[in-house]
Write a protein that holds these residues in place. Structure first.
Motif: not given
Length: 475
Positions: A240-269
């Motif tokens: 959920r992005l619309h109507g909230t704010h999201v904080l993603t926390v993890g050490v280096t290499g934990a996969g923060k980029g996967s969360v960010l880019w998956s969200a952007v990819r889902a918003m592409t249309p």
């Protein structure tokens, strides 16, 4: 004289240690009459016979029908009937596998695991883990009310002993998991004295998830439920992005980029249609810079990043002023698109930058966006490595939180809230070989959910950015 003792001297006689007197009280032994023992045995037998058809109706009906067939048509007729039944089951399994699993296979598995795993080990595991209660020299155990099996886990429904609390189970999830041979245990409270223990049988998130497909049309895109990965039960993980704010926390290499880019990819249309925009801040110049053509605004230098945040605050306040007295709910449109401020390595701006004025301005802008932005269509999606309060003291302004692999057990509660680790969110135990695996805690729900974000490759990002650029040229 030396050989003579004075008349007033007292001669002290050496004493040997005297053992303490042991007083034994004999406990009267009352022999239980044989009739009572026999009556108890008969009562348990009758109760078993009465409850057996209720607990295992299919098995009892099958055994009864087999016995009746053997009596009516003999053993040969029974063999023929069983052969036909096996053929029918084989056809059912091959033709309708999901129905076969749901109606027969998983029920049989649940009955077997109830008998061989949970019923068999229930008392010793609960006694050793300290979940058995005693009163007037009698032991009371929580009762198993039923076991159900899904494709990935066992769910054991438990009736608590009166006077106990679910927190006692939540504090002993590690003992329960090891006691019943499961990789983990989660506790779900369903009501008074009613809870469910969830024991996974296998890890549904062990394999990497490829980037999810993106529909060509923006119609049907729900910005409050974007598919970004998979939950532990096999269902899609919708962020959920619309109507909230999201904080993603993890050490280096934990996969923060996967969360960010998956969200952007889902918003592409929606980005291509102009009803959503991404404003990206990338202090490392590595994670988000590769797809900067997807973003309406982009900044990497600290001064530019703070200017972008303050511009987002100004746009948010201008929209709020227009909505005042006219609208209460934001609907994404080309005029008022949904704006997601993706902020990677937020600690660089709030804690690590040497310029105090930069830190102050960044923190003020983030606080304003997270406290006022979601009602008018502004969202902050932030990523962080160190969750300590002195690094980011705005954690509570993010309603939804994602904990990827963390360094320490204490950090789990820092990210997901107090008691999250007791409820099974062992983010500090996530394997380094499982990037993208995380525990998610949503606003209003105390139960953390284990998920894995899809992995968006450089090729996927390049293709998305190229499509965005092509759409802009055509527009």
């Amino acid at each position: 004289m030396l050989g003579r003792k004075s008349a007033g001297a007292t001669q002290v006689q050496p004493t040997a240690p005297v053992p303490a007197q042991t007083i034994r009280f004999s406990t009267p032994v009352v022999e239980t009459p044989g009739i009572v023992v026999v009556a108890g045995f008969l009562w348990r037998l009758v109760r078993l016979l009465v409850m057996l058809p209720l607990r295992f109706p299919v098995a009892v009906a099958t055994a009864g029908a087999s016995a009746l067939l053997a009596y009516l048509v003999g053993w040969l007729g029974l063999a023929v009937a069983w052969t036909l039944a096996d053929v029918a089951l084989l056809v059912w399994w091959r033709r309708w596998p999901e129905s076969f699993k749901a109606r027969l296979a998983r029920r049989a598995l649940a009955a077997w695991r109830w008998l061989w795993i949970y019923r068999r080990h229930w008392q010793p595991v609960l006694v050793v883990s300290g979940l058995a209660e005693s009163y007037l020299e009698r032991q009371y155990l929580p009762q198993i009310r039923g076991v159900t099996c899904s494709a990935w886990a066992d769910r054991v429904r438990v009736k608590l002993v009166a006077g106990t609390a679910p927190a006692e189970f939540e504090q002993r999830v590690a003992e329960l998991a090891h006691g019943f041979g499961a990789p983990s245990c989660r506790v779900e409270v369903r009501g008074a004295r009613d809870l469910v223990l969830e024991f996974p049988r296998r890890d549904m998130l062990a394999e990497q998830i490829d980037a999810l497909p993106v529909p060509d049309s923006p119609h049907g895109i729900d910005l409050a439920a974007l598919p970004v990965g998979r939950c532990e039960d096999g269902q899609p993980w919708r962020l959920r992005l619309h109507g909230t704010h999201v904080l993603t926390v993890g050490v280096t290499g934990a996969g923060k980029g996967s969360v960010l880019w998956s969200a952007v990819r889902a918003m592409t249309p929606a980005i291509r249609a102009g009803t959503a925009e991404v404003w990206a801040i990338d202090p490392k110049r590595m994670e988000l810079s590769f797809g900067r053509d997807l973003f309406a605004r982009y900044a990497d230098a600290a001064e530019d990043a703070v200017d972008l945040l303050e511009a987002a605050v100004a746009a948010m306040q201008e929209r709020a002023e227009r909505y005042a007295g006219r609208k209460r709910v934001h609907v994404p449109s080309v005029r008022d698109p949904f704006v997601v401020v993706v902020l990677d390595e937020v600690a660089f701006l709030t804690a690590y930058h040497p310029d105090r004025d930069i830190r102050r301005r960044a923190e003020n802008a983030i606080a304003t966006l997270t406290s006022q932005g979601r009602s008018v269509g502004f969202c902050v999606l932030a990523a962080l490595q160190d969750p300590r309060k002195e690094v980011l003291n705005l954690r509570n302004l993010f309603p939804d939180k994602i904990a990827l692999r963390l360094d320490e057990a204490s950090q789990v509660d820092m990210v997901l809230g107090e008691g999250a680790r007791d409820r099974g969110a062992d983010a500090h135990l996530i394997s380094p070989d499982l990037p993208g695996v995380a525990f998610v805690k949503l606003e209003g729900s105390p139960v953390p959910v284990r998920v894995r974000a899809a992995f968006v490759t450089d090729g996927d990002i390049d293709y998305m950015a190229g499509e965005r650029a092509a759409a802009g040229v055509m527009g």
